[in-house]
Design a protein around this motif. Structure first.
Motif, short mmCIF file in Angstrom:
data_model
loop_
_atom_site.label_atom_id
_atom_site.label_comp_id
_atom_site.label_asym_id
_atom_site.label_seq_id
_atom_site.Cartn_x
_atom_site.Cartn_y
_atom_site.Cartn_z
N MET A 1 25.27 -20.48 6.79
CA MET A 1 24.41 -21.13 7.79
C MET A 1 23.38 -20.10 8.25
O MET A 1 23.74 -19.05 8.78
N THR A 2 22.11 -20.39 8.03
CA THR A 2 21.04 -19.45 8.32
C THR A 2 19.84 -20.19 8.91
O THR A 2 19.82 -21.42 8.95
N ALA A 3 18.83 -19.42 9.29
CA ALA A 3 17.59 -20.02 9.78
C ALA A 3 16.84 -20.75 8.67
O ALA A 3 15.93 -21.53 8.96
N LEU A 4 17.20 -20.52 7.42
CA LEU A 4 16.59 -21.23 6.29
C LEU A 4 17.33 -22.51 5.93
O LEU A 4 16.91 -23.23 5.03
N GLY A 5 18.43 -22.79 6.61
CA GLY A 5 19.20 -23.99 6.31
C GLY A 5 20.66 -23.67 6.12
O GLY A 5 21.12 -22.56 6.43
N CYS A 6 21.40 -24.63 5.60
CA CYS A 6 22.85 -24.49 5.42
C CYS A 6 23.23 -24.81 3.99
O CYS A 6 22.66 -25.72 3.38
N GLY A 7 24.21 -24.12 3.47
CA GLY A 7 24.70 -24.38 2.12
C GLY A 7 24.04 -23.48 1.10
O GLY A 7 22.90 -23.02 1.27
N LEU A 8 24.76 -23.21 0.02
CA LEU A 8 24.30 -22.26 -0.98
C LEU A 8 22.95 -22.63 -1.57
O LEU A 8 22.02 -21.83 -1.61
N GLU A 9 22.84 -23.85 -2.07
CA GLU A 9 21.65 -24.19 -2.84
C GLU A 9 20.42 -24.35 -1.96
O GLU A 9 19.31 -23.98 -2.35
N GLU A 10 20.59 -24.93 -0.77
CA GLU A 10 19.44 -25.09 0.13
C GLU A 10 18.87 -23.74 0.53
O GLU A 10 17.65 -23.51 0.47
N VAL A 11 19.73 -22.83 0.91
CA VAL A 11 19.27 -21.52 1.36
C VAL A 11 18.71 -20.71 0.20
O VAL A 11 17.66 -20.07 0.31
N TRP A 12 19.37 -20.76 -0.93
CA TRP A 12 18.93 -19.99 -2.10
C TRP A 12 17.56 -20.47 -2.58
O TRP A 12 16.67 -19.67 -2.90
#
Length: 345
Positions: A1-12
């Motif tokens: 969970m990050t400022a770029l979103g949540c989940g491996l693929e979304e953030v990556w």
């Protein structure tokens, strides 16, 4: 969970596209910089204790599900790290590990958590603790990682220390001038090979060598010689029965402060030499320009980015980097993510 979103693929995907979660975040205080990187949900209107709890609970549950496990598995030992978590802004806290115990209890995980609080290395150190528990035979299965939430006291503290950039976080840039704070959470499930084979687990990777070191030079500044960095990396390589020539990709601390970036430049030169453009030189990437400096969550978040970089043989660009500092000895991606030189994961 990050400022770029949540989940491996979304953030990556957001990382690979060069995006950043840093944005203006209102504050009633006068800060050196009003920007930060915050997760979209839960909202900042909640108390730090509530936000730490929800971010921990949801991310921890997602990691256990990803591993194909049940939260009620009696073998699962949580090892949870944070720097200060919500504690700097909270009075009457009965114990500094209460946040971890509350999150584990809410999820119904039977085993009590171990809580790691070693400042910004907490996420990384939780992985080291998990590895040693498994190697010693004390545990077969650990879920390890780190969580930290943005609070007014942390923003004020970094403003007072002078580590916060008055402009933006530009790791390894010739004109860097400090860091920007962020928040988030990441957890990884560590499992003994025997246990993983028995249940047919899907492995994202193998953690085969670890190392840590403390230079004890200053409460906040690193040792300018790079001795502690070289010592930690050398321990990890020895533990993995590997050498520096086997390293294909490096996730750097890359906090953007002049002191840190200088130390990393010295350390990588000592470890890998100066042949930055030579075939086989490891590629260095850094993610704090995208995530902000997420303090105790940093090590776990960045461990996941390393696994994804090896999986896809691709590293994300370093957000904010335009002119690489002249003394940096290794290749660093500025805009388009280059292919990693890794031949294997």
């Amino acid at each position: 969970m990050t400022a770029l979103g949540c989940g491996l693929e979304e953030v990556w995907s957001a990382l690979l596209h060069g995006r950043t979660g840093v944005d203006a975040v209102p504050s009633e205080h006068r800060l050196r910089n009003g920007d930060a990187a915050v997760v979209r949900d839960p909202p900042l209107s909640m108390t730090p204790v509530e936000r730490q709890h929800l971010i921990t609970r949801d991310t921890l549950a997602a990691a256990v599900r990803d591993a194909g496990l049940e939260l009620t598995d009696a073998r699962l030992r949580p090892v949870l790290g944070t720097s200060y978590g919500p504690h700097l802004d909270t009075v009457g806290v009965p114990a500094l590990d209460r946040w971890a115990a509350d999150a584990v209890r809410a999820l119904g995980i039977p085993k009590a958590p171990l809580s790691v609080t070693t400042a910004c290395s907490s996420g990384s150190d939780s992985l080291l603790v998990g590895v040693e528990l498994i190697r010693s035979g004390a545990e077969d299965l650990c879920v390890c990682g780190g969580v930290d939430v943005l609070t007014p006291a942390k923003r004020l503290g970094h403003s007072a220390l002078g580590t916060m950039s008055p402009t933006s976080l530009r790791a390894f840039d010739a004109d860097n001038d400090g860091t920007i704070l962020g928040e988030g959470a990441a957890f990884l499930v560590l499992e003994s090979g025997r246990s993983a084979r028995t249940r047919g687990a899907r492995a994202h990777g193998f953690l085969v060598g670890t190392g840590s070191a403390n230079d004890a030079v200053s409460p906040a500044a690193p040792d300018a010689t790079g001795d502690s960095v070289v010592r930690a990396v050398s321990k990890a390589l020895r533990g993995a029965a590997r050498g520096v020539a086997d390293v294909n990709v490096v996730n750097a601390h890359g906090s953007g402060t002049p002191a840190n970036d200088a130390v990393e430049s010295v350390s990588y030169r000592r470890l890998f030499g100066t042949g930055g453009q030579a075939p086989g030189a490891p590629t260095v990437f850094a993610t704090k320009g995208a995530f902000g400096h997420t303090l105790g969550a940093t090590g776990a978040i960045e461990a996941i980015t390393v696994l994804l970089a090896l999986r896809d043989r691709t590293v994300p660009p370093v957000h904010g980097l335009t002119t690489l500092r002249p003394d940096f000895p290794l290749p660093v991606p500025k805009s388009r993510p280059p292919r990693s030189p890794a031949d294997s994961g």
